[in-house]
Design an enzyme around this catalytic site. Sequence first.
Site, PDB file in Angstrom:
ATOM      1  CD1 TRP A   1     -11.285   1.319   2.361  1.00 26.38           C
ATOM      2  CD2 TRP A   1     -10.822   2.311   3.834  1.00 26.38           C
ATOM      3  NE1 TRP A   1     -10.985   0.291   3.160  1.00 26.38           N
ATOM      4  CE2 TRP A   1     -10.919   1.064   4.420  1.00 26.38           C
ATOM      5  CE3 TRP A   1     -10.476   3.542   5.214  1.00 26.38           C
ATOM      6  CZ2 TRP A   1     -10.505   0.611   5.641  1.00 26.38           C
ATOM      7  CZ3 TRP A   1     -10.176   2.744   6.492  1.00 26.38           C
ATOM      8  CH2 TRP A   1     -10.460   1.349   6.854  1.00 26.38           C
TER       9      TRP A   1
ATOM     10  CG  ASP B   1      -5.660   6.382   4.593  1.00 23.72           C
ATOM     11  OD1 ASP B   1      -4.654   5.681   4.756  1.00 23.72           O
ATOM     12  OD2 ASP B   1      -6.958   5.794   4.627  1.00 23.72           O
TER      13      ASP B   1
ATOM     14  CE  LYS C   1      -4.180  -2.678   3.032  1.00 23.36           C
ATOM     15  NZ  LYS C   1      -5.432  -3.183   2.545  1.00 23.36           N
TER      16      LYS C   1
HETATM   17  C1  LMR Z   1      -9.355  -2.506   1.498  1.00 24.67           C
HETATM   18  O1  LMR Z   1      -9.706  -1.497   1.366  1.00 24.67           O
HETATM   19  O2  LMR Z   1      -9.852  -3.719   0.990  1.00 24.67           O
HETATM   20  C2  LMR Z   1      -8.451  -2.809   2.632  1.00 24.67           C
HETATM   21  O3  LMR Z   1      -8.025  -1.662   3.155  1.00 24.67           O
HETATM   22  C3  LMR Z   1      -8.935  -3.574   3.858  1.00 24.67           C
HETATM   23  C4  LMR Z   1      -9.941  -2.969   4.762  1.00 24.67           C
HETATM   24  O4  LMR Z   1      -9.932  -2.788   5.832  1.00 24.67           O
HETATM   25  O5  LMR Z   1     -11.206  -2.483   4.264  1.00 24.67           O
END
Ligand code: LMR
Length: 397
Positions: free
Chosen positions: A130, A211, A246
């Site tokens: 992420w 996570d 979510k």
């Molecule tokens: C995403 O990856 O789109 C979500 O986890 C929202 C975010 O805060 O990035």
Amino acid sequence: MFEGIQAAPQDPILGLTEAFRKDPAPWKINLSIGVYKDGDGNTPVLHSVKQAEERILRQESSKDYLSIHGSAAYGKAVQSFLFGPDHEILKSKRAETAHTPGGTGALRVAGDFLRKLFPHARIWLSDPTWPNHPGVFRAAGLEIHTYPYYDSEAKGLQFRQMIECLRTIPAGDAVLFHASCHNPTGIDPTLEQWAEIADVAAKQRFLPLFDYAYQGLGDGIEEDSAGLLHFCRPGRELLVASSFSKNFGLYNERVGALTLVATDEANVQSAFSHIKTCIRANYSNPPAHGGAIVTTVLNDPKLRAEWEVELRVMRDRINGMRRLFVETLKANGAKGDFSFLTRQRGMFSYSGLTKEQVLRLREKYGVYLVDSGRINVAGMTEANMDALCNAIATVLK
Ligand code: LMR
């Protein structure tokens, strides 16, 4: 002091949603941020959540502060949700949970805690991960490293390379794993692979940090925890940053949790006291509303049953869209075999589109994806599928 400051780059995910809102194109589609849409393209408030809110409104008698780590009932509900109500961790009272503002808040508190108590600890992230993970841990002052994860040729997990790398990570470092629905790739280890990873973690004695933002959106509430539970054997330590954004649709209530698991009750109390110090120096204590909703729903058998159905509807719709996406790409003559997308889990598809193709989709067709080629499957609808796949087929030519 504020003159001549160079603007910061826009956030790779939230910045795109800002750009999307400003885009006047009537046919635009936002498949960047991980937000669930129903078949009509709306992000609904779940019925179970509304009912809980009505109850809270009627019964609430004070807006007094919560304690630094939030309500004890919320912490208990979170632990039982993560590990199962009869798990040894709960019985031996070797976990403590703090209610944090979202899963991101939990990650940041975990980062601050590691940096404070173990100033030499490094954090290892999957490659890719992420895009906000490096920012969060860098802000906490941690040194960041990566371990291999995604095999772009095979469109799968680089498992052997991952294991080899994990075998070099020493005690005292922390390794971040995505408990389910890996973001951005949608590719999770199999149960056998999780067992092997857990063995390596035990042998190396590094600290696993999970996570866990999508529990219940992969294969099911218990099924999604199966990998995590390999790391929960007696005597093992770990941290879990989890989120109800979510699976409860509580995005703007910022309701997450940081759970610390130690070897025994005395150790968890001492370690957790430092989590509380980190929170106090940051946002002091959490907001109450989102945690109250989750606690109410999880602890009331009727509301919980209704919520589980609503969660299943979301999960089934996402998986249905995933299959339809692959079929519609094929029907539109998109170059390549996209069947690998049906093996991915959770909200996202890692499409393999290049950054240049992603930019063309955005500029020419108003289709917003993250630059890495990650697509939010949960944002697709039957109504926008054909236009989407047609645009993708065109940029692939
Ligand atoms: C995403 O990856 O789109 C979500 O986890 C929202 C975010 O805060 O990035």
